[in-house]
Write an enzyme that holds these catalytic residues in place. Structure first.
Site, PDB file in Angstrom:
ATOM      1  N   ASP A  74      40.161  23.577  39.282  1.00 51.87           N
ATOM      2  CA  ASP A  74      39.665  24.263  38.095  1.00 51.87           C
ATOM      3  C   ASP A  74      39.298  25.694  38.448  1.00 51.87           C
ATOM      4  OD1 ASP A  74      38.919  24.437  35.355  1.00 51.87           O
ATOM      5  OD2 ASP A  74      38.319  22.329  35.439  1.00 51.87           O
ATOM      6  N   ASP A 123      37.210  33.957  35.385  1.00 53.04           N
ATOM      7  CA  ASP A 123      37.006  32.540  35.680  1.00 53.04           C
ATOM      8  C   ASP A 123      35.802  31.966  34.930  1.00 53.04           C
ATOM      9  OD1 ASP A 123      39.185  32.320  37.319  1.00 53.04           O
ATOM     10  OD2 ASP A 123      38.078  32.616  39.175  1.00 53.04           O
ATOM     11  N   CYS A 135      46.683  39.578  42.645  1.00 51.36           N
ATOM     12  CA  CYS A 135      46.832  38.126  42.824  1.00 51.36           C
ATOM     13  C   CYS A 135      48.138  37.753  43.512  1.00 51.36           C
ATOM     14  CB  CYS A 135      46.703  37.426  41.465  1.00 51.36           C
ATOM     15  SG  CYS A 135      44.998  37.362  40.865  1.00 51.36           S
ATOM     16  N   HIS A 169      27.978  42.517  49.383  1.00 55.27           N
ATOM     17  CA  HIS A 169      28.141  42.553  50.834  1.00 55.27           C
ATOM     18  C   HIS A 169      29.399  43.346  51.156  1.00 55.27           C
ATOM     19  CE1 HIS A 169      27.604  41.325  54.959  1.00 55.27           C
ATOM     20  NE2 HIS A 169      28.848  40.872  55.018  1.00 55.27           N
ATOM     21  N   SER A 170      29.296  44.220  52.173  1.00 50.44           N
ATOM     22  CA  SER A 170      30.443  45.028  52.566  1.00 50.44           C
ATOM     23  C   SER A 170      30.613  44.971  54.073  1.00 50.44           C
ATOM     24  CB  SER A 170      30.251  46.485  52.120  1.00 50.44           C
ATOM     25  OG  SER A 170      29.077  47.035  52.713  1.00 50.44           O
TER      26      SER A 170
END
Length: 337
Positions: free
Chosen positions: A42, A83, A10, A131-132
């Site tokens: 949020d 989250d 992060c 997805h890559s």
């Protein structure tokens, strides 16, 4: 299998100041069935499905903050799933998001995905695809879908005057991870930090949902103070007792030696003017600004509820700390004493 180039977590987030500039002038169309969007920053979006149930959507990914690929996959997944828990929800399914250099050993990518899948499985959610793409550097995370009763959504900006602030993980992951490869952190302290980052916030959420939670969020890239400011929403003042704040070893000592992170400086520049420090302690300030990867849940509850919650956490051998309280509005969003 090769080790990962450590450069992220992060701490790699774009600074909040830059985000405000980037998003300026972009008008968002909001459907009537969007219960929670990003207007209040949020943790996730909530969509009204049938008047009773809300679907939660969130997305998070980043570059490695550890050099072990399996551990990185675990931490990235735990961080993305968080989250859902920060909204009081239950995780249902997840999609992998992956950027990987095709010239690199694919065994490393397999380990990243295996680590992520193990955490999704632990959360009792299902991995349903992903997805890559080829990229020059490794990045990984999840898009997660969850659900919550509409009358039980936790928002990040609805505390009540007199509430107690509870947090479930120690601070300092940015400082510890950034300094480990420099030889400034012991293996013991590093392993404690990475174990905390890979721990799901599901277990804390499963206790919190039994109680009347007034407001909640998880502590991630904007640090404790950034997320507290969002909680304040300009309506309350959050008073933090620095002596009660749990800190990973040796994060405070690292900050004391000015071995801090660029992410913390971004957070200081963005939110520093909204914080009053009653104690002259630069190292403590750095810990409070430090960007957290897969940090703990932060909740606002009444004092009576807090006492019951702390007791149940103790009975389940889970960590929790009371670090402050919500007060009627003063001149600052946050006061650190």
């Amino acid at each position: 299998m090769s080790e990962l180039f450590v450069c992220g977590g992060c701490n790699a987030k774009i600074a909040a100041t830059n985000l405000d500039e980037i998003l300026h002038g972009i008008e968002i169309y909001k459907r009537d069935d969007i219960v929670v969007g990003f207007d209040k920053k949020d943790d996730a979006a909530v969509i009204n499905i049938d008047g009773k149930t809300g679907i939660i959507q969130t997305l998070d990914f980043f570059p490695p903050m550890v050099n072990d690929p399996y551990l990185f996959g675990q931490i990235a997944a735990a961080n993305a799933l968080s989250d859902i828990y920060a909204m009081g929800g239950e995780a249902i399914c997840a999609l992998n998001i992956c950027m990987y250099p095709t010239e690199k050993d694919f065994k490393t990518l397999n380990e990243i995905l295996r680590g992520g899948n193990d955490k999704v499985t632990e959360s009792k959610a299902s991995l349903t695809g992903g997805h890559s793409i080829h990229d020059h550097s490794v990045k990984y995370g999840l898009s997660v879908t969850g659900k919550v009763d509409l009358d039980k959504i936790w928002k990040n900006n609805t505390p009540e005057n007199g509430d107690v602030l509870l947090i479930t993980k120690k601070l300092g992951t940015g400082l510890v991870c950034a300094n480990y490869l420099q030889g400034n952190v012991s293996d013991k302290d590093y392993n404690y930090c990475t174990k905390q980052m890979s721990t799901l916030n599901k277990y804390a959420r499963d206790i919190f949902v039994k109680y009347d939670i007034h407001a909640a969020t998880d502590i991630t890239g904007f640090g404790l103070l950034g997320h507290l400011s969002e909680m304040s929403d300009g309506k309350f003042t959050m008073v933090i007792d620095s002596k009660k704040v749990p800190i990973l070893s040796p994060a405070y000592d690292l900050a004391k030696e000015f071995l801090y992170t660029s992410g913390a400086q971004n957070n200081r520049n963005y939110i520093g003017g909204k914080v009053e420090f009653l104690k002259d302690d630069f190292a403590m300030e750095e810990v409070l600004f430090d960007p957290q990867t897969s940090g703990g849940l932060l909740v606002c509850v009444s004092k009576d509820e807090a006492d019951k919650i702390i007791e149940e956490f103790k009975q389940n051998d889970l960590p929790i700390w009371e670090i402050g309280e919500v007060k009627s509005r003063r001149a600052y969003d946050i006061i650190v004493k």
